[in-house]
Design a protein around this motif. Structure first.
Motif, PDB file in Angstrom:
ATOM      1  N   ARG A  59       0.840  -1.121   0.137  1.00  0.00           N
ATOM      2  CA  ARG A  59      -0.028  -0.025  -0.122  1.00  0.00           C
ATOM      3  C   ARG A  59       0.738   1.236   0.089  1.00  0.00           C
ATOM      4  NH1 ARG A  59      -2.074   3.574   3.829  1.00  0.00           N
ATOM      5  NH2 ARG A  59      -4.365   4.203   3.206  1.00  0.00           N
ATOM      6  N   ASP A  60       1.836   1.453   0.714  1.00  0.00           N
ATOM      7  CA  ASP A  60       2.840   2.486   0.958  1.00  0.00           C
ATOM      8  C   ASP A  60       3.238   2.620  -0.567  1.00  0.00           C
ATOM      9  OD1 ASP A  60       2.357   2.963   3.459  1.00  0.00           O
ATOM     10  OD2 ASP A  60       3.920   1.459   4.072  1.00  0.00           O
ATOM     11  N   ALA A  61       3.853   1.522  -1.146  1.00  0.00           N
ATOM     12  CA  ALA A  61       4.602   1.630  -2.423  1.00  0.00           C
ATOM     13  C   ALA A  61       3.637   2.122  -3.393  1.00  0.00           C
ATOM     14  CB  ALA A  61       5.233   0.123  -2.765  1.00  0.00           C
ATOM     15  N   ALA A  62       2.204   1.723  -3.341  1.00  0.00           N
ATOM     16  CA  ALA A  62       1.379   2.198  -4.201  1.00  0.00           C
ATOM     17  C   ALA A  62       0.972   3.707  -4.414  1.00  0.00           C
ATOM     18  CB  ALA A  62       0.110   1.327  -4.121  1.00  0.00           C
ATOM     19  N   PHE A  63       1.107   4.314  -2.994  1.00  0.00           N
ATOM     20  CA  PHE A  63       0.806   5.616  -2.685  1.00  0.00           C
ATOM     21  C   PHE A  63       2.077   6.190  -3.304  1.00  0.00           C
ATOM     22  CE2 PHE A  63      -3.130   4.622  -0.647  1.00  0.00           C
ATOM     23  CZ  PHE A  63      -3.708   5.692  -1.054  1.00  0.00           C
ATOM     24  N   ALA A  64       3.315   5.733  -2.888  1.00  0.00           N
ATOM     25  CA  ALA A  64       4.418   6.455  -3.179  1.00  0.00           C
ATOM     26  C   ALA A  64       4.632   6.574  -4.690  1.00  0.00           C
ATOM     27  CB  ALA A  64       5.729   5.821  -2.694  1.00  0.00           C
ATOM     28  N   GLY A  65       4.110   5.523  -5.550  1.00  0.00           N
ATOM     29  CA  GLY A  65       4.168   5.333  -7.187  1.00  0.00           C
ATOM     30  C   GLY A  65       3.208   6.611  -7.539  1.00  0.00           C
ATOM     31  N   TYR A  66       1.911   6.700  -6.851  1.00  0.00           N
ATOM     32  CA  TYR A  66       1.044   7.636  -7.425  1.00  0.00           C
ATOM     33  C   TYR A  66       1.652   8.991  -7.393  1.00  0.00           C
ATOM     34  CZ  TYR A  66      -2.423   3.636  -6.757  1.00  0.00           C
ATOM     35  OH  TYR A  66      -3.149   2.661  -6.820  1.00  0.00           O
ATOM     36  N   ALA A  67       2.044   9.366  -6.237  1.00  0.00           N
ATOM     37  CA  ALA A  67       2.533  10.762  -6.099  1.00  0.00           C
ATOM     38  C   ALA A  67       3.840  11.055  -7.052  1.00  0.00           C
ATOM     39  CB  ALA A  67       3.141  11.025  -4.721  1.00  0.00           C
ATOM     40  N   LEU A  68       4.712   9.887  -7.302  1.00  0.00           N
ATOM     41  CA  LEU A  68       5.585   9.985  -8.330  1.00  0.00           C
ATOM     42  C   LEU A  68       5.004  10.302  -9.758  1.00  0.00           C
ATOM     43  CD1 LEU A  68       8.451   7.666  -7.141  1.00  0.00           C
ATOM     44  CD2 LEU A  68       8.512   9.870  -7.049  1.00  0.00           C
TER      45      LEU A  68
END
Length: 470
Positions: free
Chosen positions: A190-199
């Motif tokens: 989940r953390d990785a998903a949101f980090a990717g969304y922001a990037l």
């Protein structure tokens, strides 16, 4: 129980939206009370210094050779609102005035035409014939009226652009760090998903281009805050409803039909795709309903107040203008230069009105042409990336769906819904393109930005691979 939680969520969403609308009404009144002369002085100083020139000089998009105009037409349109003299206090607080003639007498560069008209208002035509602009809530106008005397136009641009960039970069860094800390756990995905969304928003939402225009960047700011809220929002329905309703109202207050509404819907669906235990359609539908209620309440409140208090407000006319974004003649609003270029290629743009079915392929071609905004100026990168992300998502979803169908209902129930929520996010944007077909056709340069949902959904689908294999 489900009905009660949905009702509580919607009540909280409506309360948050109404409170924000009331705060905005007070800020609108405060903005109408401000003397316009300090704003005019700051704008005139920038004009005299040559900062309203046609482009940013040697600055180009990072990966392309396209010069970026210094100011977008919406930027200068809002500056026109601030430059006009005050009239009736209550009416000025409700809606701004804009000059009846928005273009200069001698047309220059079409991109800069409104900025040239702004220069006339600041020098030779300070009190022209004007009309009320009742459509939209004009949050940009209100905030600019309060900030511009202190920041100046360049400072306003730096302030808003920096806020958007820092909000997205901060979420990418925080969520990425949390993913590393919790590596190997479901929460890390989940953390990785949101980090990717922001990037993805930082890299592919055309921030090097439209993020430099303060009116667009200000519309993007609620989306960055929405992504933070979706990341940190607790599962309690009432609190989620309050956050989503309030942010739905914020998006509406700052919306200029530049693509924030469909992208916000896609973000809510992508947030569902990021969960270790993805929610069902009832929970996601409740989130969308809370956000939608927040979107609609400020619009409904403005229509009601305008109809009750002001005789010159014409809701039917404004509704007709909005309906025209769905269907109606488009050729009169098209750029003459675009019509000439297409005529040289053998296509008469009059066919878009005479044979409306042409609009769908024409919109697809225009979206492909404006793919350079996603590629930071590099057209091949933008178009190739969009096609690759879309094709990869379709292939992954299709292969998983076909495999599950062949191997039985038990496996179909075991396939993670994360993949399907990612696909739904893309379909929401594509559906908006078709629903507001005229708007997509006429303002493709803005609407192409929402194709950022393709790399975001592709990232979510990539993270869903372990569940799909299981």
């Amino acid at each position: 129980m489900a009905l009660r939680s949905t009702g509580g969520s919607l009540a909280a969403a409506g309360g948050g939206a109404l409170l924000l609308s009331l705060l905005f009404a007070l800020l609108s009144l405060l903005a109408a009370l401000r003397d316009p002369e300090p704003a005019r002085e700051r704008l005139r100083a920038s004009l005299d210094a040559g900062r309203f020139s046609a482009s940013l000089g040697s600055f180009t998009l990072p990966l392309g050779s396209r010069d970026i105009p210094a100011w977008d037409s919406n930027d200068c349109l809002i500056f026109m609102m601030l430059a006009l003299p005050r009239q009736d206090l209550a009416r000025d607080a409700f809606s701004p005035r804009i000059p009846t003639r928005l273009e200069p007498e001698v047309a220059g560069d079409p991109v800069q035409a409104r900025c040239e008209r702004l220069a006339e208002l600041l020098t030779t035509d300070p009190d022209p014939p004007a009309q009320r602009y009742d459509r939209y809530l004009h949050g940009q106008r209100v905030l600019a009226a309060l900030l511009l005397p202190s920041t100046g136009p360049e400072g306003l641009r730096r302030l808003v652009t920096t806020a958007v960039a820092l909000a997205l970069a901060g979420l990418a860094a925080w969520a990425g760090w949390r993913s590393r800390q919790r590596r190997g756990t479901p929460a890390a995905l989940r953390d990785a998903a949101f980090a990717g969304y922001a990037l993805c928003l930082l890299a592919f939402h055309a921030l090097p281009m439209f993020g430099r225009y303060w009116s667009h960047a200000l519309s993007d700011l609620p989306l960055a805050v929405l992504l933070w809220a979706l990341y940190f929002a607790p599962p309690r329905p009432a609190i989620r409803g309050l956050l989503l309703g309030t942010l739905g109202a914020a998006v509406t207050i700052l919306e200029f039909l530049t693509g924030q509404w469909p992208l916000a819907v896609a973000l809510i669906l992508l947030a569902a795709a990021a969960q270790p235990d993805p929610p069902g359609w009832r929970a996601v539908g409740r989130d969308l309903a809370c956000f939608g209620l927040g979107v609609l309440l400020p619009i409904a409140a403005k229509l009601a107040v305008g109809t009750l208090l002001f005789a010159d407000v014409a809701p039917a006319a404004e509704g007709g203008g909005l309906l025209h974004r769905v269907y109606g003649p488009v050729v009169p609003e098209m750029s003459p230069r675009e019509a000439e270029r297409l005529a040289a290629l053998g296509f008469d743009v009059a066919r878009l009105d005479a044979e409306p079915w042409w609009r769908l392929p024409y919109v697809a071609v225009r979206l492909g042409y404006f793919a350079f905004v996603l590629g930071a100026g590099a057209w091949r990168l933008g178009l190739g990336g969009t096609v690759a992300w879309g094709a990869g998502l379709v292939l992954l979803a299709g292969s998983v769906g076909l495999l599950a169908w062949r191997l039985g209902a038990g496996l179909r129930r075991g396939v993670s819904p994360r993949l399907w929520w990612a696909v739904a996010a893309c379909l929401a944007v594509l559906g908006w393109y078709v629903l507001f077909l005229n708007h997509t056709l006429l303002h493709t340069a803005w609407m192409a930005r929402t194709m950022v949902v393709f790399p975001m959904a592709a990232w979510a689908a990539w993270l869903a691979r372990p569940a799909a294999r299981a």
